[in-house]
Design a protein around this motif. Structure first.
Motif, PDB file in Angstrom:
ATOM      1  N   THR A 298     -10.593   8.446  -6.473  1.00  0.00           N
ATOM      2  CA  THR A 298      -9.791   8.545  -5.608  1.00  0.00           C
ATOM      3  C   THR A 298      -8.301   9.532  -5.761  1.00  0.00           C
ATOM      4  N   GLN A 299      -8.232   9.712  -6.928  1.00  0.00           N
ATOM      5  CA  GLN A 299      -7.160  10.557  -7.606  1.00  0.00           C
ATOM      6  C   GLN A 299      -7.322  11.877  -6.708  1.00  0.00           C
ATOM      7  N   ARG A 300      -6.287  12.380  -6.307  1.00  0.00           N
ATOM      8  CA  ARG A 300      -5.915  13.400  -5.345  1.00  0.00           C
ATOM      9  C   ARG A 300      -5.179  14.633  -6.021  1.00  0.00           C
ATOM     10  N   ILE A 301      -4.075  14.436  -6.342  1.00  0.00           N
ATOM     11  CA  ILE A 301      -3.024  15.520  -6.727  1.00  0.00           C
ATOM     12  C   ILE A 301      -2.143  14.962  -7.836  1.00  0.00           C
ATOM     13  N   ASN A 302      -2.213  16.006  -8.727  1.00  0.00           N
ATOM     14  CA  ASN A 302      -1.376  15.687  -9.887  1.00  0.00           C
ATOM     15  C   ASN A 302      -0.085  16.745 -10.145  1.00  0.00           C
ATOM     16  N   THR A 303       1.020  16.466 -10.608  1.00  0.00           N
ATOM     17  CA  THR A 303       1.894  17.373 -11.265  1.00  0.00           C
ATOM     18  C   THR A 303       1.645  17.636 -12.863  1.00  0.00           C
ATOM     19  N   PHE A 304       1.635  19.222 -13.021  1.00  0.00           N
ATOM     20  CA  PHE A 304       1.419  19.567 -14.369  1.00  0.00           C
ATOM     21  C   PHE A 304       2.438  20.133 -14.901  1.00  0.00           C
ATOM     22  N   VAL A 305       2.914  20.105 -16.072  1.00  0.00           N
ATOM     23  CA  VAL A 305       3.760  21.031 -16.646  1.00  0.00           C
ATOM     24  C   VAL A 305       3.001  21.484 -18.307  1.00  0.00           C
ATOM     25  N   ARG A 306       3.602  22.567 -18.576  1.00  0.00           N
ATOM     26  CA  ARG A 306       3.288  23.263 -20.003  1.00  0.00           C
ATOM     27  C   ARG A 306       3.902  22.300 -21.133  1.00  0.00           C
ATOM     28  N   GLU A 307       3.053  21.506 -21.774  1.00  0.00           N
ATOM     29  CA  GLU A 307       3.430  20.495 -22.619  1.00  0.00           C
ATOM     30  C   GLU A 307       3.905  21.355 -23.769  1.00  0.00           C
ATOM     31  N   ASP A 308       3.572  22.499 -24.331  1.00  0.00           N
ATOM     32  CA  ASP A 308       4.036  23.243 -25.487  1.00  0.00           C
ATOM     33  C   ASP A 308       5.444  23.767 -25.188  1.00  0.00           C
ATOM     34  N   TRP A 309       5.684  24.084 -23.673  1.00  0.00           N
ATOM     35  CA  TRP A 309       7.050  24.564 -23.650  1.00  0.00           C
ATOM     36  C   TRP A 309       7.960  23.489 -23.785  1.00  0.00           C
TER      37      TRP A 309
ATOM     38  N   ASN B 103       2.405  18.036  -2.413  1.00  0.00           N
ATOM     39  CA  ASN B 103       2.200  16.830  -1.801  1.00  0.00           C
ATOM     40  C   ASN B 103       2.959  15.620  -2.445  1.00  0.00           C
ATOM     41  N   ASN B 104       2.878  15.486  -3.756  1.00  0.00           N
ATOM     42  CA  ASN B 104       3.457  14.544  -4.331  1.00  0.00           C
ATOM     43  C   ASN B 104       5.108  14.485  -4.054  1.00  0.00           C
ATOM     44  N   LEU B 105       5.615  15.573  -4.331  1.00  0.00           N
ATOM     45  CA  LEU B 105       6.892  15.581  -3.958  1.00  0.00           C
ATOM     46  C   LEU B 105       7.482  15.212  -2.661  1.00  0.00           C
ATOM     47  N   LEU B 106       6.440  15.665  -1.614  1.00  0.00           N
ATOM     48  CA  LEU B 106       6.859  15.417  -0.231  1.00  0.00           C
ATOM     49  C   LEU B 106       6.737  14.123   0.121  1.00  0.00           C
ATOM     50  N   VAL B 107       5.672  13.527  -0.386  1.00  0.00           N
ATOM     51  CA  VAL B 107       5.437  12.090  -0.113  1.00  0.00           C
ATOM     52  C   VAL B 107       6.400  11.127  -0.737  1.00  0.00           C
ATOM     53  N   SER B 108       6.928  11.592  -1.969  1.00  0.00           N
ATOM     54  CA  SER B 108       8.106  10.504  -2.309  1.00  0.00           C
ATOM     55  C   SER B 108       9.231  10.509  -1.680  1.00  0.00           C
ATOM     56  N   PHE B 109       9.482  11.425  -0.438  1.00  0.00           N
ATOM     57  CA  PHE B 109      10.710  11.299   0.543  1.00  0.00           C
ATOM     58  C   PHE B 109      10.241  10.339   1.592  1.00  0.00           C
ATOM     59  N   VAL B 110       9.141   9.850   1.673  1.00  0.00           N
ATOM     60  CA  VAL B 110       8.595   8.833   2.810  1.00  0.00           C
ATOM     61  C   VAL B 110       9.170   7.649   2.397  1.00  0.00           C
ATOM     62  N   PRO B 111       9.922   6.814   3.287  1.00  0.00           N
ATOM     63  CA  PRO B 111      10.553   5.519   3.128  1.00  0.00           C
ATOM     64  C   PRO B 111       9.565   4.774   2.809  1.00  0.00           C
ATOM     65  N   ASP B 112       9.834   3.765   1.800  1.00  0.00           N
ATOM     66  CA  ASP B 112       8.879   2.711   1.258  1.00  0.00           C
ATOM     67  C   ASP B 112       8.344   1.826   2.301  1.00  0.00           C
ATOM     68  N   ASN B 113       9.434   1.500   3.284  1.00  0.00           N
ATOM     69  CA  ASN B 113       9.045   0.319   4.522  1.00  0.00           C
ATOM     70  C   ASN B 113       8.435   1.039   5.515  1.00  0.00           C
TER      71      ASN B 113
ATOM     72  N   HIS C  55       6.218   5.350  -7.774  1.00  0.00           N
ATOM     73  CA  HIS C  55       5.697   6.709  -7.937  1.00  0.00           C
ATOM     74  C   HIS C  55       4.608   6.859  -6.738  1.00  0.00           C
ATOM     75  N   LYS C  56       4.722   6.405  -5.624  1.00  0.00           N
ATOM     76  CA  LYS C  56       3.800   6.554  -4.578  1.00  0.00           C
ATOM     77  C   LYS C  56       3.043   7.898  -4.423  1.00  0.00           C
ATOM     78  N   LYS C  57       2.022   8.016  -4.321  1.00  0.00           N
ATOM     79  CA  LYS C  57       1.432   9.150  -3.740  1.00  0.00           C
ATOM     80  C   LYS C  57      -0.007   8.988  -2.959  1.00  0.00           C
ATOM     81  N   VAL C  58      -0.277   9.948  -2.348  1.00  0.00           N
ATOM     82  CA  VAL C  58      -1.561   9.536  -1.517  1.00  0.00           C
ATOM     83  C   VAL C  58      -2.895   9.678  -2.308  1.00  0.00           C
ATOM     84  N   THR C  59      -3.731   8.785  -2.282  1.00  0.00           N
ATOM     85  CA  THR C  59      -4.956   8.897  -2.926  1.00  0.00           C
ATOM     86  C   THR C  59      -5.883   8.733  -1.895  1.00  0.00           C
ATOM     87  N   SER C  60      -7.109   9.324  -2.050  1.00  0.00           N
ATOM     88  CA  SER C  60      -8.194   9.652  -1.265  1.00  0.00           C
ATOM     89  C   SER C  60      -8.739   8.006  -0.937  1.00  0.00           C
TER      90      SER C  60
END
Length: 558
Positions: free
Chosen positions: A191-202, A253-263, A368-373
């Motif tokens: 059910t994992q859907r979206i992740n945020t990736f960064v260059r580890e070597d950078w 999506n993970n960034l946008l959903v983090s702005f949705v109120p927790d309640n 760290h709420k994010k939408v999963t499938s």
């Protein structure tokens, strides 16, 4: 390639087609009479006539066509004719006396092509799509078979299908009033859907820790930009701190959903939940405002809006090493073996070059709420032009049988996988006729998406080794981060929402325009641009959907 038809015109064509065919054609394979005949004439023992089945095998050869996605992979095989299609064809003919022909459909424009084929009466007998509104629209015109009576009648012959999908997925879309089932929901294993990736070597080059908050993530983007010469040398002018595509709703999506109120309530999530990019959810606007700030600060790829579905420009920029971070499908960098992002970076830049999943976006409650499938994936349906609904169901049962789907998912030992001492399956890169055009051949295992080896522990260990050339720690991290604080909006079965009919593609295009305009406009124009295009989205059908969803929710659940 056929030119895409406007949806209204498609509807008219379908209506004309159905009218021209007359009642018998419209209801072919769907009428109660024919369903009754099918039930009377076919049994798991024996009976006479063309419907005869003996131990699940037709005495007279049947023929069906099956949709398969064409991903246009570089170096891939023909999706309709290769080693794996031969395996399926031979097996289904042997076990059920059914001849199978695969019909390729471009993956990235599949809804448009499916619309055209349905309108022309040329759709495959077994169709696959992620768009349930497309199915519902054609069902309302008599263009889709109601599977409910067939499932009830032939359940004893469909044990593999039932074992895999269970009642949950089989009845997921059943109308609570009419009892109709227009589609079966394939099972989504992970059910994992979206992740945020960064260059580890950078990060290592800049002596920076992985960002754990939005502020740290933003600081990281500025650090990439300000150290372009150090990170890219003579290619410093090609620096892209954060990459995104025209599909902002997915790719941020993970960034946008983090702005949705927790309640936020389940009712609100349902009422404003038509769009699977969650654009209508409360708070998302502020997430888009953050993207606007980044775009105007030169942190986001400036040309992202120029390239549409299926274009490989962005992937090529990531593979070339110019991109510092991006969001995408939970395992996206590690796909496609040597030709994928990870494989290319390792080959072109060095073994230290790699993307790693991080989890920096927290909501107002620090989660760290994010939408999963949910457990559902693609929707499998039969158009009314299908003259062999029973044979089609037997095909789905065959493709769901554990031994068959396992072979398709891992292929041949020594060629596409090896078995380690502890039984773990390690996938290998394959070329030629045995190359897989999609991860674990998911385009052929249309009732399941995701590796499943019958043992959860074995599956988990094998999955981490399931990406040839990729260190297992990257996969283990991506699995963990993709599920951390994940949540799936609650399912409320309220039956058909009339206002959604035919609106999927229309509102998708409105949504993408809204997000692109809002991200790329000047900061001082953001609110005006958002209001203009969001109201356009609502006026085009979004508001009517919200209102009907609210009424249906209150009808069934309050």
């Amino acid at each position: 390639m056929k030119k895409t038809l406007p949806l209204v015109l498609v509807f008219v064509m379908v209506l004309s087609l159905l009218a021209g065919c007359g009642k018998s054609s419209i209801t072919s394979g769907t009428s109660k009479t024919e369903q009754a005949n099918a039930s009377d004439n076919s049994s798991e023992s024996t009976s006479s006539g063309e419907q005869e089945l003996v131990d699940g095998r037709f005495t007279k050869t049947r023929k069906i066509t099956v949709e398969v996605y064409d991903r246009g992979n570089e170096g891939g095989s023909k999706p309709e004719d290769n080693f794996y299609t031969d395996f399926i064809k031979e097996g289904v003919l042997r076990d059920h006396n059914i001849e199978v022909e695969f019909i390729p459909v471009p993956r990235w424009t599949e809804v448009d092509h499916l619309n055209n084929m349905l309108a022309a009466g040329e759709a495959p007998d077994i169709c696959v799509t992620y768009s349930y509104p497309t199915i519902q629209a054609y069902a309302n015109m008599g263009g889709v078979i109601d599977l409910a009576p067939y499932l009830e009648e032939y359940k004893p012959l469909l044990t593999n299908l039932w074992e895999l999908l269970t009642d949950e997925n089989i009845y997921y879309d059943q109308d609570p009033v009419t009892g109709t089932i227009w589609a079966l929901e394939a099972r989504l294993v992970r059910t994992q859907r979206i992740n945020t990736f960064v260059r580890e070597d950078w990060l290592k080059k800049l002596n920076m820790a992985e960002p754990t908050t939005l502020e740290e993530f933003e600081n990281m983007l500025f650090a990439f930009k300000n150290n372009a010469k150090l990170l890219l040398g003579d290619d410093a002018d090609k620096m892209i701190p954060f990459s995104i595509s025209f599909d902002i709703g997915w790719r941020a999506n993970n960034l946008l959903v983090s702005f949705v109120p927790d309640n936020v309530t389940d009712k609100e999530l349902f009422i404003y939940g038509f769009d699977d990019r969650q654009i209508e959810w409360p708070g998302v606007k502020e997430g888009v405002r953050k993207l606007n700030e980044w775009y105007n600060a030169g942190l986001i790829w400036k040309d992202f809006a120029l390239y549409k579905e299926g274009d490989t420009t962005e992937d090529n920029l990531i593979k070339a090493g110019y991109v510092g971070s991006f969001m995408h499908n939970w395992d996206y960098p590690y796909r496609d073996g040597e030709n994928g992002i990870h494989g290319t970076l390792q080959r072109m830049i060095g073994p230290e070059a790699a993307f790693i999943a991080i989890d920096p976006f927290q909501n107002n409650a620090g989660k760290h709420k994010k939408v999963t499938s949910s457990t559902v994936d693609r929707k499998v349906f039969f158009p009314s032009t299908n003259k062999e609904p029973v044979a089609s169901l037997l095909y789905l049962d065959w493709i769901s049988k554990f031994e068959n789907r396992k072979f398709l998912q891992i292929g041949e030992e020594g060629v596409t996988h090896e078995v380690l001492a502890d039984g773990t399956i390690k996938l290998l890169s394959a070329t030629g006729e045995k190359i897989m055009n999609s991860p674990n051949n998911l385009d052929y295992t249309i009732t399941i998406n995701g590796l499943e080896l019958g043992d959860p522990s074995l599956t988990a260990r094998s999955l981490a080794l399931g990406y040839p050339g990729v260190d297992a720690r990257y996969i283990e991290r991506a699995l963990y981060v993709g599920a951390n604080d994940g949540f799936t909006p609650k399912k409320f079965n309220v039956g058909e929402i009339k206002a959604e009919e035919g609106m999927g593609q229309v509102l998708k295009e409105k949504r993408d325009v809204l997000l692109t305009k809002a991200v790329t406009c000047a900061p001082e124009e953001f609110d005006a641009v958002w209001e203009r295009y969001f109201n356009d989205y609502l006026d085009a059908g979004g508001r009517a959907i919200q209102e009907e969803r609210k009424l249906k929710f209150e009808q069934f659940y309050e």
